[in-house]
Scaffold this motif. Sequence first.
Motif, short mmCIF file in Angstrom:
data_model
loop_
_atom_site.label_atom_id
_atom_site.label_comp_id
_atom_site.label_asym_id
_atom_site.label_seq_id
_atom_site.Cartn_x
_atom_site.Cartn_y
_atom_site.Cartn_z
N ILE A 55 0.85 -1.19 0.00
CA ILE A 55 0.00 0.00 0.00
C ILE A 55 0.89 1.24 0.00
CG2 ILE A 55 -1.73 1.29 1.28
CD1 ILE A 55 -2.81 -1.33 2.36
N GLU A 56 0.77 2.02 -1.04
CA GLU A 56 1.60 3.21 -1.22
C GLU A 56 0.95 4.47 -0.63
OE1 GLU A 56 5.29 4.70 -2.74
OE2 GLU A 56 4.50 2.65 -2.69
N LEU A 57 -0.36 4.57 -0.74
CA LEU A 57 -1.05 5.79 -0.32
C LEU A 57 -2.47 5.43 0.10
CD1 LEU A 57 -0.47 8.87 -0.17
CD2 LEU A 57 -1.53 9.08 -2.41
N VAL A 58 -2.97 6.07 1.15
CA VAL A 58 -4.32 5.82 1.66
C VAL A 58 -5.03 7.16 1.83
CG1 VAL A 58 -5.72 4.91 3.54
CG2 VAL A 58 -3.66 3.69 2.84
N MET A 59 -6.27 7.23 1.33
CA MET A 59 -7.10 8.42 1.48
C MET A 59 -8.48 7.98 1.96
SD MET A 59 -6.18 10.59 -1.96
CE MET A 59 -4.50 11.02 -2.37
N THR A 60 -8.96 8.61 3.01
CA THR A 60 -10.26 8.26 3.58
C THR A 60 -11.13 9.51 3.73
OG1 THR A 60 -9.37 8.45 5.82
CG2 THR A 60 -9.33 6.26 4.82
N GLU A 61 -12.37 9.27 4.18
CA GLU A 61 -13.36 10.34 4.38
C GLU A 61 -13.57 11.14 3.10
OE1 GLU A 61 -12.32 12.69 7.73
OE2 GLU A 61 -12.50 11.04 9.17
N LEU A 62 -13.78 10.41 2.00
CA LEU A 62 -13.98 11.08 0.71
C LEU A 62 -15.31 11.81 0.67
CD1 LEU A 62 -12.72 8.30 -1.74
CD2 LEU A 62 -11.43 10.19 -0.75
N GLN A 63 -16.34 11.24 1.29
CA GLN A 63 -17.68 11.80 1.18
C GLN A 63 -18.08 12.58 2.44
OE1 GLN A 63 -20.63 9.06 -0.35
NE2 GLN A 63 -19.04 7.73 -1.15
N LYS A 64 -17.08 13.01 3.20
CA LYS A 64 -17.40 13.83 4.36
C LYS A 64 -18.04 15.13 3.92
CE LYS A 64 -15.34 15.40 8.69
NZ LYS A 64 -14.09 15.49 9.50
N ASN A 65 -17.56 15.68 2.80
CA ASN A 65 -18.15 16.85 2.17
C ASN A 65 -18.65 16.46 0.79
OD1 ASN A 65 -17.38 18.59 4.36
ND2 ASN A 65 -15.30 18.61 3.54
N PRO A 66 -19.60 17.21 0.22
CA PRO A 66 -20.08 16.89 -1.14
C PRO A 66 -18.93 16.88 -2.15
CG PRO A 66 -21.54 18.47 -0.09
CD PRO A 66 -20.36 18.31 0.83
N LEU A 67 -18.87 15.84 -2.95
CA LEU A 67 -17.78 15.68 -3.90
C LEU A 67 -17.91 16.68 -5.04
CD1 LEU A 67 -17.69 11.78 -4.09
CD2 LEU A 67 -15.96 13.25 -3.07
N ASN A 68 -16.77 17.25 -5.44
CA ASN A 68 -16.72 18.11 -6.62
C ASN A 68 -15.42 17.85 -7.36
OD1 ASN A 68 -14.69 19.64 -5.19
ND2 ASN A 68 -16.34 20.74 -4.16
N TYR A 69 -15.31 18.43 -8.55
CA TYR A 69 -14.14 18.14 -9.38
C TYR A 69 -12.86 18.71 -8.78
CZ TYR A 69 -11.01 17.97 -13.37
OH TYR A 69 -9.94 17.72 -14.19
N THR A 70 -12.95 19.84 -8.11
CA THR A 70 -11.76 20.44 -7.49
C THR A 70 -11.17 19.54 -6.43
OG1 THR A 70 -12.69 22.64 -7.90
CG2 THR A 70 -10.90 22.48 -6.31
N GLN A 71 -12.04 18.97 -5.59
CA GLN A 71 -11.58 18.08 -4.53
C GLN A 71 -10.93 16.84 -5.11
OE1 GLN A 71 -14.78 16.80 -2.01
NE2 GLN A 71 -13.50 15.42 -0.79
N VAL A 72 -11.55 16.24 -6.13
CA VAL A 72 -10.99 15.02 -6.71
C VAL A 72 -9.71 15.32 -7.49
CG1 VAL A 72 -11.48 13.13 -8.30
CG2 VAL A 72 -13.28 13.97 -6.81
N SER A 73 -9.62 16.47 -8.14
CA SER A 73 -8.41 16.81 -8.89
C SER A 73 -7.22 17.00 -7.95
CB SER A 73 -8.64 18.06 -9.72
OG SER A 73 -8.92 19.18 -8.90
#
Length: 324
Positions: free
Chosen positions: A164-182
């Motif tokens: 495992i190289e990288l871990v990201m959690t709590e993706l949907q804590k706030n409404p998803l938008n393109y800026t956040q995903v980019s």
Amino acid sequence: MAMAALRREGRRFATPLISPNPANVLRSSLIPSEEPVLSGVRCISTQVVRNRMKSVKNIQKITKAMKMVAASKLRAIQTRAENSRGLWQPFTALLGDTPSIDVKKNVIVTISADKGLCGGINSTSVKISRAMHKLNSGPDKENKYVVLGEKAKAQLVRDSKKDIELVMTELQKNPLNYTQVSVMADDILKNVEFDALRIVYNKFQSVVSFLPTVSTVLSPEVVEREAESGGKLGDLDLYEIEGAETKAEVLQNLTEFQFSCMMYNAVLENATSEQGARMSAMDSSSRNAGDMLDRLTLTYNRTRQASITTELIEIISGASALEG
């Protein structure tokens, strides 16, 4: 009254000094006395069933509420997921999707949910990721995981923690938008070396069905090499490049934009599939709770009726004995 009660208790527990039948006294002293019969057993059993019915009713209320919440979230995310499909389709038409390409450095981006109670959607993503890891493994190959979501992290860390190289959690804590995903996509591109990125997610089809999907994003070097070798990407040489940028720079920018667009669509598709699966799971749980409540009600009525019948029989038998 208190003295009378004490006298009655004394008479009840007092033993006679001279027994009319000494053999019975000897027998009772040699044979251990039986366990006293607990009174109120029927009342306890009905109370247990009643408490169980109450707990099942509370669980049914919770599952119905979770179903309604999932349905409201599903309607909001589904429209955004369908609109995001137009972002990555031009890249597929231009660069194609080559999941079978053989490269040395593979990075598997596993997208899952942060919460459970949504069926087997998270386990499906992890199974596909492990299959991709096993398929692309070899003596000269390197496979790494980038995990998005708490549930995939909890499963992959058991047997693939070193990969495992990288871990990201709590993706949907706030409404998803393109800026956040980019921003997330930019972090992955900066911290991970790759020849091919394999994005594993669940594509939404309907409320009761989702399709495990793997999308491939190639590095600029691999894209240029495939284009020069006349493979599936050989048609790139037919396009003219305008401006001062070189072909390598154009491919670098194109790869970054392609990855961010495909990540945005994959996260939205997986979130939509999650809410659909949770809605379906909570509906099944509510129906199962209703069936269990019906069975418990039947058991409670039978137990109560048996208790009433037994008490009536005892009253009638006692009255008959007194009359006799």
